[in-house]
Write a protein that holds these residues in place. Sequence first.
Motif, PDB file in Angstrom:
ATOM      1  N   ARG A 291       1.222  -0.947   0.437  1.00  0.00           N
ATOM      2  CA  ARG A 291      -0.059   0.054   0.215  1.00  0.00           C
ATOM      3  C   ARG A 291       0.926   1.231   0.002  1.00  0.00           C
ATOM      4  O   ARG A 291       1.208   1.404   0.408  1.00  0.00           O
ATOM      5  N   ILE A 292       1.187   2.088  -1.391  1.00  0.00           N
ATOM      6  CA  ILE A 292       1.230   3.076  -0.821  1.00  0.00           C
ATOM      7  C   ILE A 292       0.398   4.358  -0.411  1.00  0.00           C
ATOM      8  O   ILE A 292      -0.726   4.521  -1.093  1.00  0.00           O
ATOM      9  N   VAL A 293       0.996   5.095   0.622  1.00  0.00           N
ATOM     10  CA  VAL A 293       0.238   5.994   1.420  1.00  0.00           C
ATOM     11  C   VAL A 293       0.642   7.664   0.788  1.00  0.00           C
ATOM     12  O   VAL A 293      -0.373   8.308   0.061  1.00  0.00           O
ATOM     13  N   HIS A 294       2.098   7.686   0.756  1.00  0.00           N
ATOM     14  CA  HIS A 294       1.929   9.020   0.139  1.00  0.00           C
ATOM     15  C   HIS A 294       2.939   8.933  -1.283  1.00  0.00           C
ATOM     16  O   HIS A 294       4.873   8.107  -0.770  1.00  0.00           O
ATOM     17  N   SER A 295       3.222   9.004  -2.267  1.00  0.00           N
ATOM     18  CA  SER A 295       3.710   9.298  -3.192  1.00  0.00           C
ATOM     19  C   SER A 295       4.833  10.284  -4.027  1.00  0.00           C
ATOM     20  O   SER A 295       3.859  11.530  -3.828  1.00  0.00           O
ATOM     21  N   THR A 298       6.478  16.717  -1.889  1.00  0.00           N
ATOM     22  CA  THR A 298       7.187  17.241  -1.444  1.00  0.00           C
ATOM     23  C   THR A 298       6.571  18.983  -1.250  1.00  0.00           C
ATOM     24  O   THR A 298       5.157  19.844  -1.686  1.00  0.00           O
ATOM     25  N   LEU A 299       7.001  19.236  -0.026  1.00  0.00           N
ATOM     26  CA  LEU A 299       6.228  20.400   0.730  1.00  0.00           C
ATOM     27  C   LEU A 299       6.892  20.995   1.573  1.00  0.00           C
ATOM     28  O   LEU A 299       7.795  20.519   2.330  1.00  0.00           O
ATOM     29  N   CYS A 300       6.711  22.451   2.116  1.00  0.00           N
ATOM     30  CA  CYS A 300       7.656  23.076   3.228  1.00  0.00           C
ATOM     31  C   CYS A 300       6.567  24.047   3.802  1.00  0.00           C
ATOM     32  O   CYS A 300       5.765  24.686   3.349  1.00  0.00           O
ATOM     33  N   TYR A 301       6.381  23.308   4.937  1.00  0.00           N
ATOM     34  CA  TYR A 301       5.661  24.825   5.954  1.00  0.00           C
ATOM     35  C   TYR A 301       6.475  25.380   6.191  1.00  0.00           C
ATOM     36  O   TYR A 301       7.699  24.783   7.544  1.00  0.00           O
ATOM     37  N   GLU A 302       6.081  26.594   6.288  1.00  0.00           N
ATOM     38  CA  GLU A 302       7.356  28.038   6.538  1.00  0.00           C
ATOM     39  C   GLU A 302       7.070  27.994   8.791  1.00  0.00           C
ATOM     40  O   GLU A 302       5.713  27.798   8.813  1.00  0.00           O
ATOM     41  N   GLN A 303       8.470  28.366   8.576  1.00  0.00           N
ATOM     42  CA  GLN A 303       8.815  28.641  10.191  1.00  0.00           C
ATOM     43  C   GLN A 303       6.820  29.952  10.811  1.00  0.00           C
ATOM     44  O   GLN A 303       7.050  30.498   9.652  1.00  0.00           O
ATOM     45  N   GLY A 304       6.928  29.924  11.657  1.00  0.00           N
ATOM     46  CA  GLY A 304       4.920  29.698  12.171  1.00  0.00           C
ATOM     47  C   GLY A 304       3.808  29.882  11.204  1.00  0.00           C
ATOM     48  O   GLY A 304       2.889  30.246  11.714  1.00  0.00           O
ATOM     49  N   SER A 305       4.324  28.615  11.040  1.00  0.00           N
ATOM     50  CA  SER A 305       3.019  28.562   9.645  1.00  0.00           C
ATOM     51  C   SER A 305       1.959  27.713  10.629  1.00  0.00           C
ATOM     52  O   SER A 305       2.628  27.096  10.962  1.00  0.00           O
ATOM     53  N   VAL A 306       0.112  27.712  10.259  1.00  0.00           N
ATOM     54  CA  VAL A 306      -0.619  27.222  10.709  1.00  0.00           C
ATOM     55  C   VAL A 306      -0.933  25.851   9.444  1.00  0.00           C
ATOM     56  O   VAL A 306      -1.428  27.507   8.682  1.00  0.00           O
ATOM     57  N   ASN A 307      -0.971  24.763   9.212  1.00  0.00           N
ATOM     58  CA  ASN A 307      -1.677  24.006   8.544  1.00  0.00           C
ATOM     59  C   ASN A 307      -1.989  23.348   8.556  1.00  0.00           C
ATOM     60  O   ASN A 307      -2.125  22.393   9.381  1.00  0.00           O
ATOM     61  N   TYR A 308      -3.024  22.363   7.313  1.00  0.00           N
ATOM     62  CA  TYR A 308      -4.542  22.141   7.492  1.00  0.00           C
ATOM     63  C   TYR A 308      -4.364  21.076   6.455  1.00  0.00           C
ATOM     64  O   TYR A 308      -3.743  21.026   5.622  1.00  0.00           O
ATOM     65  N   LEU A 309      -4.445  19.899   7.469  1.00  0.00           N
ATOM     66  CA  LEU A 309      -4.810  18.455   6.345  1.00  0.00           C
ATOM     67  C   LEU A 309      -5.884  17.733   6.638  1.00  0.00           C
ATOM     68  O   LEU A 309      -6.210  17.312   7.603  1.00  0.00           O
ATOM     69  N   ARG A 310      -6.580  18.025   5.442  1.00  0.00           N
ATOM     70  CA  ARG A 310      -7.088  18.169   5.203  1.00  0.00           C
ATOM     71  C   ARG A 310      -8.612  16.627   4.745  1.00  0.00           C
ATOM     72  O   ARG A 310      -9.786  16.667   4.100  1.00  0.00           O
ATOM     73  N   ASN A 311      -7.722  15.830   4.316  1.00  0.00           N
ATOM     74  CA  ASN A 311      -8.490  15.283   3.522  1.00  0.00           C
ATOM     75  C   ASN A 311      -9.074  14.084   3.810  1.00  0.00           C
ATOM     76  O   ASN A 311      -9.017  14.081   4.971  1.00  0.00           O
ATOM     77  N   PRO A 312      -9.984  13.502   3.625  1.00  0.00           N
ATOM     78  CA  PRO A 312     -10.904  12.065   4.403  1.00  0.00           C
ATOM     79  C   PRO A 312      -9.751  10.933   4.693  1.00  0.00           C
ATOM     80  O   PRO A 312      -8.802  11.129   4.488  1.00  0.00           O
ATOM     81  N   SER A 313     -10.332  10.640   5.806  1.00  0.00           N
ATOM     82  CA  SER A 313     -10.026   9.834   5.969  1.00  0.00           C
ATOM     83  C   SER A 313      -9.376   8.399   5.741  1.00  0.00           C
ATOM     84  O   SER A 313      -9.847   8.102   4.925  1.00  0.00           O
ATOM     85  N   GLY A 314      -7.667   7.714   5.962  1.00  0.00           N
ATOM     86  CA  GLY A 314      -7.432   6.890   5.349  1.00  0.00           C
ATOM     87  C   GLY A 314      -6.706   7.762   4.227  1.00  0.00           C
ATOM     88  O   GLY A 314      -6.260   6.775   3.320  1.00  0.00           O
ATOM     89  N   SER A 315      -6.218   8.770   4.698  1.00  0.00           N
ATOM     90  CA  SER A 315      -5.636   9.580   2.999  1.00  0.00           C
ATOM     91  C   SER A 315      -4.140   9.735   3.750  1.00  0.00           C
ATOM     92  O   SER A 315      -3.058   9.738   2.723  1.00  0.00           O
ATOM     93  N   GLY A 316      -3.694   9.028   4.778  1.00  0.00           N
ATOM     94  CA  GLY A 316      -2.445   9.104   5.567  1.00  0.00           C
ATOM     95  C   GLY A 316      -2.199  10.890   5.799  1.00  0.00           C
ATOM     96  O   GLY A 316      -1.368  10.889   5.870  1.00  0.00           O
TER      97      GLY A 316
END
Length: 454
Positions: A291-295, A298-316
């Motif tokens: 099972r490939i969960v992430h393929s 590439t991402l970058c979360y900047e210093q002091g940023s607020v980031n949301y992961l809002r994908n459906p359940s089971g998406s990783g």
Amino acid sequence: MFPERHKIWLRRGAVLLFWFLVWQLAAVMVDNSILLVPPIAAFRSFLSLLGEPTFWRVILTSLGRIGSGFALGFVTAVLLAVLSYRFRFVEELLSPVVGLIKTIPVVSFVVLLLIWWGASVLAVIISFLVVLPGIYLNTLEGLRNVDKKLLEMANVFRIPAGRRFLYIYRPALRPFVLSGLKAALGMCWKAGVAAEVIGTPDYSIGERLYLSKIYLATGDVFAWTAVIILLSIGFEKLLLWLVRCFFIWTLSMPVEVKAGLAEKTKEHTNYVSGGSGTITCERVTKKYGDRIVHSDVTLCYEQGSVNYLRNPSGSGKTTLLRLIGGLEHPDEGTVTCDGRVSMMFQEDRLCEEYSAVCNVALVTGNVPGARKALERVLEPEALYQPCGSLSGGMKRRVALVRAMEADADIVLLDEPFTGMDADTRRRAETYIEERRQGRTLVIATHIGFEKENI
Ligand code: ADP
Ligand code: MG
């Protein structure tokens, strides 16, 4: 007529009286005080034993021998169990020896030891050998039973070894060590006295029992047996009480003393870890089996940023947070975090026997700060209850406060609002907003965030 408690005692008394009468009747029928002494004569022998000048010396010598064998066996068993838990090869190395000690009859050991060492240390070694396998196996099982998720939590928050032992290992070990101890105590005492009867070392209960048999003093045999029973009960009760005290002693203390943190009175944790808080993932691939969960992420979360992961359940989402937190390793690519990471896991991962304040202080090392932070999201009466008795939503808030108050530059929150109603969720959101203090936040949630602009 009588209260219930008295009735129980009366019944017990009646049962005892019945058996004494049976004994008396049997003695009258046998009519031979060498074969069977009547209860009164046995009691008289018991009283005259207490008056003998060497009686206490005999008791102390036997207690000393059997007790020291027991203590040695217990300490060795616990140490070996820790080593076996830590190093697999130690367990493999010990496994045949422990198996042998468990299966060889005690009497074979007695004979062998008599040939090798003589009678004086026989009871010590026999009690040692009787105690060792049970306590070793139980402690090892207890250690294996420690919740791996709690240990992972302790690693993420860098909880020091002493606190880890007291709050995570100790509660898990308690039932195993206590049941091992109960079994070992009875066996060790009986086997120790049996070894003394065979080895007859000077000034021992075993020797006195043996002499009573030689002189056909059946009254003394009964009296010494009564002494052995009384000592066995006393020995067992005292040790179990001591060990129970060790397992529960912090539960009755004020929380500040519990966490060993009384000296720290800061109102808030200061975040001093000093990293920038930037997160970068470069061409990350993560698989579980096929099972490939992430393929190729590439991402970058900047210093002091607020980031949301809002994908459906089971998406990783959880997998990504665990990759960032260093709890999983990517199959390909690299994940880098500049600074310390704190995490609210998808499960609460609280030490259930301890209070909310204690759980947070365990990580922050700051009791007043923990209390103050918890008061903002939790009802006051819930602060000092064992976390196991809190509702799902309350536990979630404790886990949230623990993650927010920990000294870290990056805070990862995995489904932080599970089990919360609209009102408590708003309180939790306000709390996150105010305690973020410019740190990088990653929030995995399938429920929409009311305050989108934290
Ligand atoms: P989410 O948090 O978005 O619900 P997860 O990261 O928990 O998703 O899971 C993503 C996928 O990876 C799921 O299909 C899940 O079954 C699988 N998965 C997660 N952890 C493991 C694991 N330790 N072993 C095997 N499969 C796993
Ligand atoms: Mg998840």
